[in-house]
Design an enzyme around this catalytic site. Sequence first.
Site, PDB file in Angstrom:
ATOM      1  N   GLN A 150       0.722  -1.229   0.144  1.00  0.00           N
ATOM      2  CA  GLN A 150      -0.080   0.035   0.008  1.00  0.00           C
ATOM      3  C   GLN A 150       0.914   1.285   0.162  1.00  0.00           C
ATOM      4  OE1 GLN A 150      -3.488  -0.869   0.475  1.00  0.00           O
ATOM      5  NE2 GLN A 150      -3.924   0.986  -0.582  1.00  0.00           N
TER       6      GLN A 150
ATOM      7  N   LYS B 120       1.966   1.800  -3.667  1.00  0.00           N
ATOM      8  CA  LYS B 120       0.558   2.126  -4.565  1.00  0.00           C
ATOM      9  C   LYS B 120       0.128   3.643  -4.332  1.00  0.00           C
ATOM     10  CE  LYS B 120      -2.382  -1.127  -3.840  1.00  0.00           C
ATOM     11  NZ  LYS B 120      -3.536  -2.073  -3.789  1.00  0.00           N
TER      12      LYS B 120
ATOM     13  N   LYS C  44      -2.809  -0.801   6.705  1.00  0.00           N
ATOM     14  CA  LYS C  44      -3.816  -1.948   6.244  1.00  0.00           C
ATOM     15  C   LYS C  44      -4.113  -2.674   7.638  1.00  0.00           C
ATOM     16  CE  LYS C  44      -5.635  -4.132   2.644  1.00  0.00           C
ATOM     17  NZ  LYS C  44      -6.001  -3.482   1.403  1.00  0.00           N
TER      18      LYS C  44
ATOM     19  N   GLY D  72     -12.600  -0.494   2.921  1.00  0.00           N
ATOM     20  CA  GLY D  72     -12.890  -1.720   2.738  1.00  0.00           C
ATOM     21  C   GLY D  72     -11.627  -2.807   1.917  1.00  0.00           C
ATOM     22  N   ASP D  73     -11.976  -3.944   1.964  1.00  0.00           N
ATOM     23  CA  ASP D  73     -11.180  -5.103   1.282  1.00  0.00           C
ATOM     24  C   ASP D  73     -12.002  -6.153   1.281  1.00  0.00           C
ATOM     25  OD1 ASP D  73      -7.961  -5.394   0.320  1.00  0.00           O
ATOM     26  OD2 ASP D  73      -8.388  -7.162   1.362  1.00  0.00           O
TER      27      ASP D  73
ATOM     28  N   THR E 212     -11.816   0.680  -8.001  1.00  0.00           N
ATOM     29  CA  THR E 212     -10.734  -0.340  -8.292  1.00  0.00           C
ATOM     30  C   THR E 212     -10.847  -1.081  -9.694  1.00  0.00           C
ATOM     31  OG1 THR E 212     -10.885  -0.599  -5.936  1.00  0.00           O
ATOM     32  CG2 THR E 212      -9.448  -2.008  -7.071  1.00  0.00           C
TER      33      THR E 212
ATOM     34  N   ASN F 187     -16.371  -7.150  -5.112  1.00  0.00           N
ATOM     35  CA  ASN F 187     -16.213  -5.600  -5.367  1.00  0.00           C
ATOM     36  C   ASN F 187     -15.314  -5.588  -6.484  1.00  0.00           C
ATOM     37  OD1 ASN F 187     -14.664  -3.164  -5.125  1.00  0.00           O
ATOM     38  ND2 ASN F 187     -16.718  -2.574  -4.803  1.00  0.00           N
TER      39      ASN F 187
ATOM     40  N   SER G 152     -10.776   6.897  -2.901  1.00  0.00           N
ATOM     41  CA  SER G 152     -10.795   7.039  -1.510  1.00  0.00           C
ATOM     42  C   SER G 152     -10.039   8.403  -1.117  1.00  0.00           C
ATOM     43  CB  SER G 152     -10.080   5.823  -0.764  1.00  0.00           C
ATOM     44  OG  SER G 152     -10.852   4.814  -0.325  1.00  0.00           O
TER      45      SER G 152
HETATM   46  P1  NDP Z   1     -14.494  -8.900  -1.884  1.00  0.00           P
HETATM   47  O1  NDP Z   1     -14.744  -9.657  -0.512  1.00  0.00           O
HETATM   48  O2  NDP Z   1     -15.569  -8.153  -2.518  1.00  0.00           O
HETATM   49  O3  NDP Z   1     -14.411 -10.265  -3.135  1.00  0.00           O
HETATM   50  C1  NDP Z   1     -13.708 -11.306  -3.029  1.00  0.00           C
HETATM   51  C2  NDP Z   1     -13.521 -12.349  -3.957  1.00  0.00           C
HETATM   52  O4  NDP Z   1     -12.521 -13.101  -3.797  1.00  0.00           O
HETATM   53  C3  NDP Z   1     -14.802 -13.064  -3.775  1.00  0.00           C
HETATM   54  O5  NDP Z   1     -15.288 -13.641  -4.725  1.00  0.00           O
HETATM   55  C4  NDP Z   1     -14.239 -14.167  -2.787  1.00  0.00           C
HETATM   56  O6  NDP Z   1     -14.818 -15.636  -2.823  1.00  0.00           O
HETATM   57  C5  NDP Z   1     -12.968 -14.478  -3.597  1.00  0.00           C
HETATM   58  N1  NDP Z   1     -11.946 -14.965  -2.532  1.00  0.00           N
HETATM   59  C6  NDP Z   1     -11.220 -14.272  -1.631  1.00  0.00           C
HETATM   60  N2  NDP Z   1     -10.338 -15.202  -0.993  1.00  0.00           N
HETATM   61  C7  NDP Z   1     -10.422 -16.039  -1.846  1.00  0.00           C
HETATM   62  C8  NDP Z   1      -9.461 -17.468  -1.614  1.00  0.00           C
HETATM   63  N3  NDP Z   1      -8.636 -17.539  -0.495  1.00  0.00           N
HETATM   64  N4  NDP Z   1      -9.822 -18.308  -2.609  1.00  0.00           N
HETATM   65  C9  NDP Z   1     -10.594 -18.095  -3.575  1.00  0.00           C
HETATM   66  N5  NDP Z   1     -11.534 -17.029  -3.847  1.00  0.00           N
HETATM   67  C10 NDP Z   1     -11.342 -16.023  -2.843  1.00  0.00           C
HETATM   68  O7  NDP Z   1     -13.134  -8.505  -2.127  1.00  0.00           O
HETATM   69  P2  NDP Z   1     -12.695  -7.271  -3.190  1.00  0.00           P
HETATM   70  O8  NDP Z   1     -13.446  -7.343  -4.411  1.00  0.00           O
HETATM   71  O9  NDP Z   1     -12.774  -5.838  -2.469  1.00  0.00           O
HETATM   72  O10 NDP Z   1     -11.138  -7.477  -3.175  1.00  0.00           O
HETATM   73  C11 NDP Z   1     -10.633  -8.474  -4.002  1.00  0.00           C
HETATM   74  C12 NDP Z   1      -8.923  -8.374  -4.185  1.00  0.00           C
HETATM   75  O11 NDP Z   1      -8.560  -7.049  -4.707  1.00  0.00           O
HETATM   76  C13 NDP Z   1      -8.157  -8.232  -2.925  1.00  0.00           C
HETATM   77  O12 NDP Z   1      -6.846  -8.783  -3.397  1.00  0.00           O
HETATM   78  C14 NDP Z   1      -8.225  -7.016  -2.315  1.00  0.00           C
HETATM   79  O13 NDP Z   1      -7.137  -6.653  -1.515  1.00  0.00           O
HETATM   80  C15 NDP Z   1      -7.760  -6.327  -3.652  1.00  0.00           C
HETATM   81  N6  NDP Z   1      -8.151  -4.980  -3.730  1.00  0.00           N
HETATM   82  C16 NDP Z   1      -9.323  -4.265  -3.523  1.00  0.00           C
HETATM   83  C17 NDP Z   1      -9.749  -2.960  -3.223  1.00  0.00           C
HETATM   84  C18 NDP Z   1     -11.069  -2.525  -3.136  1.00  0.00           C
HETATM   85  O14 NDP Z   1     -11.098  -1.389  -3.299  1.00  0.00           O
HETATM   86  N7  NDP Z   1     -11.705  -3.251  -2.697  1.00  0.00           N
HETATM   87  C19 NDP Z   1      -8.689  -2.041  -3.652  1.00  0.00           C
HETATM   88  C20 NDP Z   1      -7.340  -2.696  -4.118  1.00  0.00           C
HETATM   89  C21 NDP Z   1      -7.497  -4.011  -4.252  1.00  0.00           C
HETATM   90  P3  NDP Z   1     -15.541 -16.189  -1.577  1.00  0.00           P
HETATM   91  O15 NDP Z   1     -16.633 -15.144  -1.506  1.00  0.00           O
HETATM   92  O16 NDP Z   1     -16.037 -17.493  -1.938  1.00  0.00           O
HETATM   93  O17 NDP Z   1     -14.473 -15.961  -0.369  1.00  0.00           O
END
Ligand code: NDP
Length: 452
Positions: A117, A120, A132, A171-172, A216, A247, A384
Site C-alpha cells: 500500500q 501504491k 492496512k 474496505g477490502d 478499483t 467488489n 478513497s
Molecule cells: P470481496 O470480498 O468483495 O471479493 C473477494 C472475492 O474473491 C470473492 O469472490 C471471494 O470468494 C474471492 N476470494 C477471496 N479469497 C479467496 C480465496 N482464498 N480463494 C478463492 N477465492 C477467494 O473483495 P474485493 O473485491 O474488495 O477484493 C479482491 C481483491 O482486490 C483483494 O486482493 C483486495 O486486496 C484487492 N483490492 C481491493 C480493493 C477495493 O477497493 N476493494 C482495492 C485494491 C485491491 P468467496 O466469497 O468465496 O471467499
Amino acid sequence: MTTRSETQTTLDHLLTEIEHRNPAQPEFHQAAHEVLETLAPVVAARPEYAEPGLIERLVEPERQVMFRVPWQDDQGRVRVNRGFRVEFNSALGPYKGGLRFHPSVNLGVIKFLGFEQIFKNALTGLGIGGGKGGSDFDPHGRSDAEVMRFCQSFMTELYRHIGEHTDVPAGDIGVGGREIGYLFGQYRRITNRWESGVLTGKGQGWGGSLIRPEATGYGNVLFAAAMLRERGEDLEGQTAVVSGSGNVAIYTIEKLTALGANAVTCSDSSGYVVDEKGIDLDLLKQIKEVERGRVDAYAERRGTSARFVPGGSVWDVPADLALPSATQNELDENAAATLVRNGVKAVSEGANMPTTPEAVHLLQKAGVAFGPGKAANAGGVAVSALEMAQNHARTSWTAARVEEELADIMTSIHTTCHETAERYDAPGDYVTGANIAGFERVADAMLAQGVI
Ligand code: NDP
C-alpha cells in the site's frame, strides 16, 4: 559509486535479515522480495538512497496494533477473533488502506498488504501514507446482526488508533458498504463526532463518494487498456477472464463490457463460471450483492450459455486478457503457462499480489504485458483519497467528475511506470517501473523528514 550488483548484494542481505526478524510471515517476505529485487538500479544511481537505515526504516512498520475482538453470535455464544492494524508509513500523509475480514488473515498478511500500500499510494500522486488492517473473522454465513456486533466490537478498540488526519481505513475482502456502515456508526457513537473523513467507502448520502465502489475495477481496466495501447491495440473485441465475484471483479467486468470486451468468467472459493455470451452483470450483482450467494447459482439461472466448474482454475479458459481480482497467489506458474499457451496478451492485477513471482517471471519472459497490482489496482485508493477531499470540503462531486479524475490518475500512473522503467533500462517492465517510481516518492519524503 556503488555498482548495481554491489547494491543488489546489500539489498539481498537486508532481505535475509527481514526474513529472520519477521519469522513465519511468508506473504510479507514475498512482498519485500518483489520490491527490493527491483530497487538496485535506483539505489545505485542515487547515493542518497543508499544512506544507512533508509530502506531498513521503510521495511519496518511505524506501528503495529493487535487486539482482541470478542462478540456474541445469534445463539448468545461468545466468539473471539483477532484484530490488526498495521500503520506502515506516514511520510506522504495519513496511513491509508483497507480492512480485510477473512479467516486467512494474520499479521504477515496484513504486513504484506500494508507494505504494498505504501508504494501504491505514492504512485497515485496524492497525499496518503500506507497502512492496512483486518481480522480473521469470516463474515460468510453470518447474519447482519452478527456482522454488526462484530464490527461494533472491532471499532470499540480500533477507534483510538484512527482519525481523519491519522489513519483512514476502508474496505477490502469481506468488508464492503455494509461493514463500513456499522464501523462508521460505532466510531461516531464512541467519539461523538461527525468525522466523515475517518473511513472511506461510505454510503452515498452520508459522506461516500460516487464511483468509489466502481473505482478499483474500473481503474484496473483503464490500466489494462493503457498497456494495450502501448502495443497498438485496444479492448474492443478482446476476450477477458476475470477471477473473483466481489467488489473488484464485478466492476472490472462492468468496465470491460462498457469498453467492448467480452468478460466470460467469474469465480469464488467454490469454483468458477464460464459464460460464452459474456457475464450478465445484473444477474451476478443480484446473486452476489443482494443475496450474498455462490457463483454456481449464476450458472443455474443463466441458461445454456453458462456452466459452473467446481474447484478448477479459471485461468484454463482461453482469453486475450486476464484480470485476477480475488486474492493473493491465485495465479501460479502453471496457470501462467496455460495463459501463455492460450495466447494471452496482457495480465493486469485487480487483486493484491495475485500472481506468484514465478508466474510473473514467466509472463514477462513470454512478452505478455503485466500490470502489477500496486499500479493497476490503485484506482480504489485514489478515489478513497478523493472521498477524503470531498469530506474535508463538505461537498460531493458528480460521478462524471470523479470518473474523469480517476481516468487521469490511472493514465498518469501508467505513464509514470512506463517512463520510469525506460529510465532504468527495463522498457515495458511495469513491475520495476511501479516499484522504483513509488519508492522514489516515499524515500524523498523520508529523507527530507529526518530519522524518525
Ligand atoms: P470481496 O470480498 O468483495 O471479493 C473477494 C472475492 O474473491 C470473492 O469472490 C471471494 O470468494 C474471492 N476470494 C477471496 N479469497 C479467496 C480465496 N482464498 N480463494 C478463492 N477465492 C477467494 O473483495 P474485493 O473485491 O474488495 O477484493 C479482491 C481483491 O482486490 C483483494 O486482493 C483486495 O486486496 C484487492 N483490492 C481491493 C480493493 C477495493 O477497493 N476493494 C482495492 C485494491 C485491491 P468467496 O466469497 O468465496 O471467499
